[in-house]
Design an enzyme around this catalytic site. Structure first.
Site, PDB file in Angstrom:
ATOM      1  N   CYS A  51     -11.327  -8.091  22.188  1.00 24.39           N
ATOM      2  CA  CYS A  51     -12.673  -8.543  22.562  1.00 24.39           C
ATOM      3  C   CYS A  51     -12.786  -8.672  24.073  1.00 24.39           C
ATOM      4  O   CYS A  51     -11.781  -8.665  24.782  1.00 24.39           O
ATOM      5  CB  CYS A  51     -12.965  -9.904  21.937  1.00 24.39           C
ATOM      6  N   CYS A  52     -14.037  -8.837  24.495  1.00 24.58           N
ATOM      7  CA  CYS A  52     -14.344  -9.003  25.914  1.00 24.58           C
ATOM      8  C   CYS A  52     -13.416 -10.049  26.525  1.00 24.58           C
ATOM      9  O   CYS A  52     -13.258 -11.116  25.927  1.00 24.58           O
ATOM     10  CB  CYS A  52     -15.792  -9.442  26.065  1.00 24.58           C
ATOM     11  N   PRO A  53     -12.771  -9.792  27.652  1.00 21.52           N
ATOM     12  CA  PRO A  53     -13.035  -8.686  28.585  1.00 21.52           C
ATOM     13  C   PRO A  53     -12.144  -7.458  28.381  1.00 21.52           C
ATOM     14  O   PRO A  53     -12.278  -6.494  29.125  1.00 21.52           O
ATOM     15  CB  PRO A  53     -12.718  -9.326  29.940  1.00 21.52           C
TER      16      PRO A  53
END
Lengths: 138, 79
Positions: free
Chosen positions: B16-18
Site C-alpha cells: 500500500c501507499c507509499p
C-alpha cells in the site's frame, strides 16, 4: 514540487507514520524533503527513542495489528528502519529542534547518524519551511 | 491492435501507499527511454496515483486495466 518542509510534533508510532510516508513518497520522485522534529517527536531521532515509539491512548491495544499492517504495506515496521530508507533516497534531511533536544534529552551524542544535526527553529522556519514549495505540520 | 511489449514488470501486490509509488519511481529509473514498465497493484489508491504520476513525470500511461481486484498499468518511459 521541488521541495517540501515538514514539522513533526506527534511522536506516537501510528501518528509518526504519516509524515514519514509522505516524505518517502515525495522523496522517491526526487523532491527535496526537510523534516524538523520538535517536542517529544525529537526522540525519534535517537536509536533508543525510535525503538521506544508506541501507540498511545485509546488505540494502544491495537499496536500489533498496526505493525502487521505496516509490514504488509511494504514499509519496514520499525521507525528507525523507515528513517534509514528515507535517507537512502538521498532527498531527505532530518533535523532535531534545539529546544526540543534540550527539553527531551536529545544531543549530538545520541542523535542518529542519519540526522543532519540539531538546529534552531528560526533557521528551519526561515531557510527551509518558508522557502519550500509545500509545508506540512504533523 | 498489437500487444504492448513489456520490458519489465513490477509486482506490488499486497503493498500500500507509499510503497507502490516508491517502487515505481525506482523501477522507472532503471529503464531506458522507450521501455515499457508493467505495474501490478492491488492498492486502489494507485487508480489515481499512477495516472497523475505519469502526467507529472512526463511518462505515458499506455493502458490501465482492472480484473479481480488486480490493477495492471503499462507505462512507457519518455524521459
Amino acid at each position: 514540487m521541488k521541495s517540501m518542509a515538514i514539522v513533526v510534533r506527534d511522536d506516537s508510532y501510528d501518528k509518526i507514520l504519516t509524515p514519514l510516508a509522505f516524505a518517502y513518497l515525495t522523496a522517491s520522485e526526487g523532491t527535496q524533503v526537510d523534516m524538523l522534529f520538535v517536542n517529544w517527536a525529537v526522540k525519534a531521532l535517537t536509536a533508543e527513542g525510535a525503538a521506544a515509539l508506541r501507540i498511545d491512548g485509546r488505540h494502544a491495544a491495537e499496536e500489533a495489528m498496526v505493525r502487521e499492517g505496516v509490514a504488509k504495506a511494504g514499509l519496514p515496521p520499525e521507525v528507525y528502519d523507515i528513517i534509514k530508507a528515507l535517507k537512502g533516497t538521498g532527498c531527505v534531511n532530518f533535523y532535531a529542534c534545539s529546544l526540543a533536544g534540550a527539553i527531551f534529552g536529545v544531543n549530538e551524542g545520541n542523535l542518529i547518524p542519519e540526522a543532519e544535526g540539531i538546529v534552531g527553529a528560526a533557521w528551519f522556519l526561515n531557510e527551509k519551511a518558508a522557502k519550500a514549495d509545500h509545508y506540512q505540520y504533523f | 491492435m498489437s500487444e504492448t511489449q513489456v520490458t519489465s514488470t513490477l509486482d506490488t501486490t499486497g503493498k500500500c501507499c507509499p510503497m507502490p509509488m516508491v517502487e515505481t519511481n525506482k523501477a522507472i529509473k532503471a529503464l531506458a527511454i522507450g521501455d515499457v514498465l508493467e505495474i501490478i497493484a492491488t492498492d486502489v489508491g494507485t487508480r489515481k496515483d499512477i495516472p497523475s504520476w505519469c502526467e507529472r513525470m512526463g511518462q505515458s500511461l499506455l493502458s490501465m486495466t482492472e480484473e479481480g481486484g488486480v490493477l495492471r498499468y503499462h507505462v512507457r518511459k519518455n524521459r
